[in-house]
Every structure is written in C-alpha cells, then in structure tokens.
Design an enzyme around this catalytic site. Structure first.
Site, mmCIF file in Angstrom:
data_model
loop_
_atom_site.group_PDB
_atom_site.id
_atom_site.type_symbol
_atom_site.label_atom_id
_atom_site.label_comp_id
_atom_site.label_asym_id
_atom_site.label_seq_id
_atom_site.Cartn_x
_atom_site.Cartn_y
_atom_site.Cartn_z
ATOM 1 N N ARG A 41 0.871 -1.189 0.000
ATOM 2 C CA ARG A 41 0.000 0.000 0.000
ATOM 3 C C ARG A 41 0.898 1.227 0.000
ATOM 4 O O ARG A 41 1.639 1.465 0.949
ATOM 5 C CB ARG A 41 -0.883 -0.002 1.243
ATOM 6 C CG ARG A 41 -1.816 1.194 1.352
ATOM 7 C CD ARG A 41 -2.797 0.997 2.507
ATOM 8 N NE ARG A 41 -3.706 2.119 2.627
ATOM 9 C CZ ARG A 41 -3.463 3.201 3.368
ATOM 10 N NH1 ARG A 41 -2.329 3.309 4.036
ATOM 11 N NH2 ARG A 41 -4.344 4.183 3.422
ATOM 12 N N SER A 110 -12.570 -3.112 0.836
ATOM 13 C CA SER A 110 -12.751 -2.501 2.164
ATOM 14 C C SER A 110 -14.230 -2.260 2.413
ATOM 15 O O SER A 110 -14.948 -1.790 1.528
ATOM 16 C CB SER A 110 -12.061 -1.135 2.233
ATOM 17 O OG SER A 110 -10.688 -1.276 2.071
ATOM 18 N N THR A 136 -6.778 5.028 14.521
ATOM 19 C CA THR A 136 -5.343 4.742 14.431
ATOM 20 C C THR A 136 -4.611 5.920 13.795
ATOM 21 O O THR A 136 -5.105 6.498 12.819
ATOM 22 C CB THR A 136 -5.100 3.456 13.593
ATOM 23 O OG1 THR A 136 -3.702 3.364 13.298
ATOM 24 C CG2 THR A 136 -5.878 3.447 12.288
ATOM 25 N N LYS A 139 -3.827 5.792 9.774
ATOM 26 C CA LYS A 139 -4.756 6.283 8.735
ATOM 27 C C LYS A 139 -5.805 7.132 9.445
ATOM 28 O O LYS A 139 -6.637 6.585 10.182
ATOM 29 C CB LYS A 139 -5.410 5.104 8.010
ATOM 30 C CG LYS A 139 -6.263 5.533 6.825
ATOM 31 C CD LYS A 139 -6.696 4.338 5.985
ATOM 32 C CE LYS A 139 -7.339 4.796 4.687
ATOM 33 N NZ LYS A 139 -8.720 4.376 4.549
HETATM 34 N N1 3NM Z 1 -7.114 0.984 6.437
HETATM 35 P P1 3NM Z 1 -2.520 0.187 11.938
HETATM 36 S S1 3NM Z 1 -7.194 1.551 8.888
HETATM 37 C C1 3NM Z 1 -4.693 0.971 5.877
HETATM 38 O O1 3NM Z 1 -10.108 1.482 8.260
HETATM 39 C C2 3NM Z 1 -5.807 1.129 6.817
HETATM 40 O O2 3NM Z 1 -9.880 0.789 6.247
HETATM 41 C C3 3NM Z 1 -7.964 1.200 7.423
HETATM 42 O O3 3NM Z 1 -2.936 0.733 10.501
HETATM 43 C C4 3NM Z 1 -9.424 1.170 7.298
HETATM 44 O O4 3NM Z 1 -2.497 -1.288 11.861
HETATM 45 C C5 3NM Z 1 -5.680 1.409 8.166
HETATM 46 O O5 3NM Z 1 -1.136 0.773 12.122
HETATM 47 C C6 3NM Z 1 -4.417 1.586 8.908
HETATM 48 O O6 3NM Z 1 -3.486 0.760 12.909
HETATM 49 C C7 3NM Z 1 -4.176 0.502 9.923
#
Ligand code: 3NM
Length: 517
Positions: A41, A110, A136, A139
């Site tokens: 990504r 998604s 998080t 993102k």
């Molecule tokens: N997509 P981490 S949250 C790439 O909600 C991504 O669709 C998300 O990162 C969504 O594991 C996210 O560091 C990032 O929290 C997740």
C-alpha cells in the site's frame, strides 16, 4: 480462494513507520516471522517506483509462498503479476478490476458498513477488509470506527455468505486476541487481522510477526467457558454458592479499586469485612506492579476527572495482559457527554469480565439512544423485567462477558443464562457506596472462582444482599445511619461462619430464579 488471511500485513512507506529502514527488508523479516499475506500500500510514490518496489516485494513473497496484493493499483498488480489487489471504496470498481485481472486473481474490498459489505459480497469479492476497528494514527481519514461490537454486527449480518474477512485499524499485540474473540458472532468469525504499524514500525518485524502468529492461534486468557443452562439451573447454582463463599474467604483475594472518592472508605471496609483485601489506587502506572498479585481490578468512574480515562486504560491493559478479572462500573454513563465518551473509549480499550451498572448505565453501554441519567441515579425505568433480562443477556453475548444490571431485582447474565436476584433491602439504596461495593465484591469472587464467572458474581451478590437483610432486621437499626455498622457486622458474621465451615447463613435465604427468554 484458499488464502490464509490470518496475519495480513499492510505496508506503509511513510517515514514515521519506516524510520529510515528499507521497506523490502521489513517485509522480508515479516515473512520470516509468519505473515500470511502482504498488501503493498503506497499512496504517494510515482508509478515507476511502485512497480519497481512491487516487483521486489513479489520476489520476496514468492520465496515464502506468501501472496502479494496491491492496494488500489490494478495496473501495478498487472505489471508485476501479483496475486491480486485490494480495493477501497474510492478505488476502481470491483467489476472493472475483475475484467482486467487474470482469472484467479484475489480481489479484496474494504467495507465500513453493512451495505458496503453486502455489495462487495454480491459483486463476488474474495474477502472483506472490515474497518476501522479502532482509530489509528496510521490512517486518519477513516470513516467509521466500528469497534468489536460494530464488526460483530456486520459478521452476524453476512453470516450466510462464505466470504472471508479480516479486520483492520489499531490492531496490535495488546488487543489482537480480544479483537478476534469479541468480534466473533455465534455464526461467523474473522479469518484474520490486517496490521500496519504493529509490524512495520516494530524494531524487530520478524519477532513482532512471530508473536502475533502465536497470539492469533490462541484464545485470550479471559475467554469465557461456555455454561449452557441446565434443567434446574438456578437450584444447581445455589447449591454451589456456600462453597464459593468459603473459597473466597480462604483465598483472601486482593481487589485493586480505581473508585470514586465518595465511597472509597466504605468500599474498603466492606472488602475487609468479607475477608478480602482492598487497595485503592487511581494511579494507572501502579497497575503494572499491582496486577502481579493476580487480584481483580475495578474501574468505577463515579468521580471522573480529565486524567481518569488514561489511568484506567493503563490499568486495564496490565490486568488484561495477565488475564486477571476486570470489572467495569460505568457510573453515571448516560449523565454527560464526557461520560458517554469515556464509555466508548473504555469499551474500545480492553476486556471487562463483568460490566455492572443500573438500567441507565447498561443501556448507555449497549448504545441505546437518548439515555439521560440525572446524575448517577438510573432515572425512570423504561424497561420491564423481561426487557431488562434481555438487555443484560444481549450485552453479555455481544461482549462475551458477564453483565449485572442492578436494581430492586438484579439481572445477571453470561449471554447464555439469565438469573434474577431479588434479595437485598431498601436501606441499600439510602447509603452511598452500597452499589459501588458490589463491583468490588464481584472482583473478589471472580478472583477466587474463575471457572464460572456468573456463579462467582452470583455468590458475591447473595452474600452481600443476605447480609443487608440480616442487618436491616436488627431491632437497633432505625435507618441508613445505624444500618451501615450493622451491615459491616453482618458481612463479617457471614465471612466468619463461612471460614468455620458453617453454611447455615444461606439456608433457604436466596430469592433467585432463572429467566427464560
Ligand atoms: N485501512 P494500523 S485503517 C490501511 O479502516 C488502513 O480501512 C484502514 O494501521 C481502514 O495497523 C488502516 O497501524 C491503517 O493501525 C491501519
């Protein structure tokens, strides 16, 4: 599609995550550590860079027989012959990508809502990335924070479909087991978790992946043992209560109270009277040491301050990590915006073996709309007995824990059984701390008796409420003032009887029935 989605790595090329390290080296380490899928990504690099990086990643992944998926960029996937793509809601449509990619390509979508999940299933997606689980920093432009309850609701609603699912967002070593456990609906469970920072930003991505693989394989230490209702459930439980009270007195459990300042002294005295050991500590960092005594933790947010929630979170994490009992008393949950937010934050931060509250509080934790408590009182009841029993049962089922809704009749459920307890005395409602002490007492019983948490809490309530009845019946007790010392004496009397092996205090006293829903 037979892809193992159990530990799904999503890469991130931002400096905060890479910290000067090479993306491909991190991914190779993660593959060595056992990630089962890699998604490349990269939202920023030019196409040429993306293709070059994807090609290298593909070589690495092939070495470890790990499929490589490309986020968003179908062209990049085609250029390097990746195993598939992952598409967000703003990316190319599934149907278009399907036409362009080779026949056996994997296409994941998604989904943040049930509608998006259903549409992706109807289109023929191979798997769904359900999120955001928890907010998080990786993102920040996410749309909905689903938590385990929201994820479980989606899994339940799509359970007729064999589609595979992973959850994403804020998942790491400290919560991965809980995420998998609490998201599971009776009809469908997650197939895996998608993780960025807990692997990509780890100092040792291989070790981080290995640890995650082990955690994913095993249920959390707090996983509830199933106790289906027996033919005469209430009687069967009652037969065991005196022995469990005896056991609690013998074990002399420690209970760590993060409790409101109004009732701290009274609750500490109640705990001493029953033969257990209280410590009152609102200081979150202290939990790292206190949890090693393997007692219980009570979070009672009766006098919330700007610092309380972060302290609670540290303590919950410490106790959850050891699998020790944690009790949440969401005092005044529906009274103010601050408390409503505290409920959401705490429910997202950890596992509570028991959630204990009055009707208003339990409704707020459930997520009912328009709950307005006047202070810490429950407010006028809006539910009849059956509805209260159902709510306690449904919340326990959703959270996969035990729920106690207190009131003139208490409703206790572990998601399978619902028990109504009618013991107690109106004086209990006239003295501060009598409700809060139930949370703390429950902690003592949950520590002493681990195998059936509903039975443990029931034993504590019965000891407590029968002592209250005994105290109120003394001829020198004229009201709440004289009731308090008599109540402590009666708790002490039951504790003394129990430690002498005398169960007569209990004979014929329990007013308990099982509610069939
Ligand atoms: N997509 P981490 S949250 C790439 O909600 C991504 O669709 C998300 O990162 C969504 O594991 C996210 O560091 C990032 O929290 C997740």
């Amino acid at each position: 599609m037979a892809v193992d989605l159990s530990l799904y790595l999503v890469t991130d090329s931002t400096p905060a995550i890479l910290k000067g390290r090479d993306l491909c080296t991190i991914v190779e380490e993660a593959c060595k550590g056992g990630v089962t899928v890699v998604q490349y990504r990269d939202k920023k690099s030019d196409t040429g860079v993306q293709i070059a990086t994807a090609r290298k990643l593909h070589q690495i992944c092939q070495k470890y027989s790990v499929p490589l998926l490309i986020n968003d960029r179908v062209d990049v996937a085609l250029a390097v012959g990746a195993e598939g793509v992952h598409l967000g809601q703003d990316d190319m449509l599934f149907t278009e990508a399907k036409k362009m990619l080779p026949k056996d390509s994997i296409i994941g979508i998604s989904a943040s809502t049930l509608e998006e999940a259903q549409k992706a299933i109807a289109d023929g997606a191979d798997y769904l990335g359900i999120g955001t689980m928890f907010s998080t920093p990786t993102k920040t432009n996410t749309r909905y924070t689903l938590g385990t309850a929201g994820t479980q609701a989606i899994l339940d609603a799509i359970s007729a479909s064999p589609v595979s699912t992973v959850a994403i967002g804020g998942i790491n070593h400290s919560n991965v087991q809980r995420v998998i456990y609490q998201s599971e609906s009776p009809k469908k469970a997650l197939d895996g978790v998608a993780i960025v920072s807990a692997i990509m930003a780890a100092d040792d991505p291989k070790a981080a992946s290995e640890d995650l693989v082990n955690l994913i394989k095993n249920p959390p230490r707090f996983a509830l043992t199933a106790h289906p209702s027996r033919a005469n459930e209430a009687e069967a439980l009652l037969q065991e209560v005196p022995a469990i009270v005896r056991k609690m007195v013998e074990v002399h459990p420690l209970v760590h109270n993060m409790i409101n300042f109004v009732v701290a002294n009274f609750v500490a005295n109640v705990i001493l009277s029953i033969g257990a050991s209280p410590i009152m500590s609102p200081y979150g960092d202290e939990a790292t040491d206190l949890c090693k005594f393997d007692g219980a933790l009570l979070i009672n947010m009766g006098t919330l301050t700007s610092e309380s929630v972060s302290n609670y979170m540290k303590a919950v994490k410490a106790y959850n990590g050891r699998g020790n009992p944690v009790i949440y008393d969401p005092v005044g949950a529906g009274a103010t915006g601050i408390r409503r937010n505290a409920v959401s934050d705490l429910m997202a931060c950890g596992y509570f073996d028991l959630i204990k509250g009055n009707e208003g509080e339990i409704r707020q934790v459930w997520g009912s709309s328009g709950v307005q408590q006047r202070g810490v009182d429950s407010g006028p009841s809006t539910l009849d007995g059956q509805q209260k029993a159902r709510l306690a049962r449904d919340l326990a089922r959703r959270e996969r824990n035990v729920v106690l809704m207190t009131g003139a009749i208490d409703y206790l459920s572990d998601g399978e059984r619902v028990i109504a307890v009618e013991n107690g005395h109106p004086f209990l409602g006239q003295v501060t701390g009598t409700g809060c002490a139930v949370g703390s007492i429950s902690g003592c019983f949950l520590t002493a008796h681990r195998s059936d948490r509903l039975l443990a809490v029931l034993s504590g309530i019965l000891m407590y409420e029968i002592a209250a009845e005994n105290a109120a019946s003394k001829e020198y007790v004229r009201g709440p003032g004289s009731f308090v010392p008599a109540f402590l004496d009666e708790l002490y009397a039951i504790r003394t009887a129990a430690s002498n092996g005398d169960d007569s205090w209990f004979a014929g006293r329990a007013k308990v029935q099982e509610i069939k829903l």
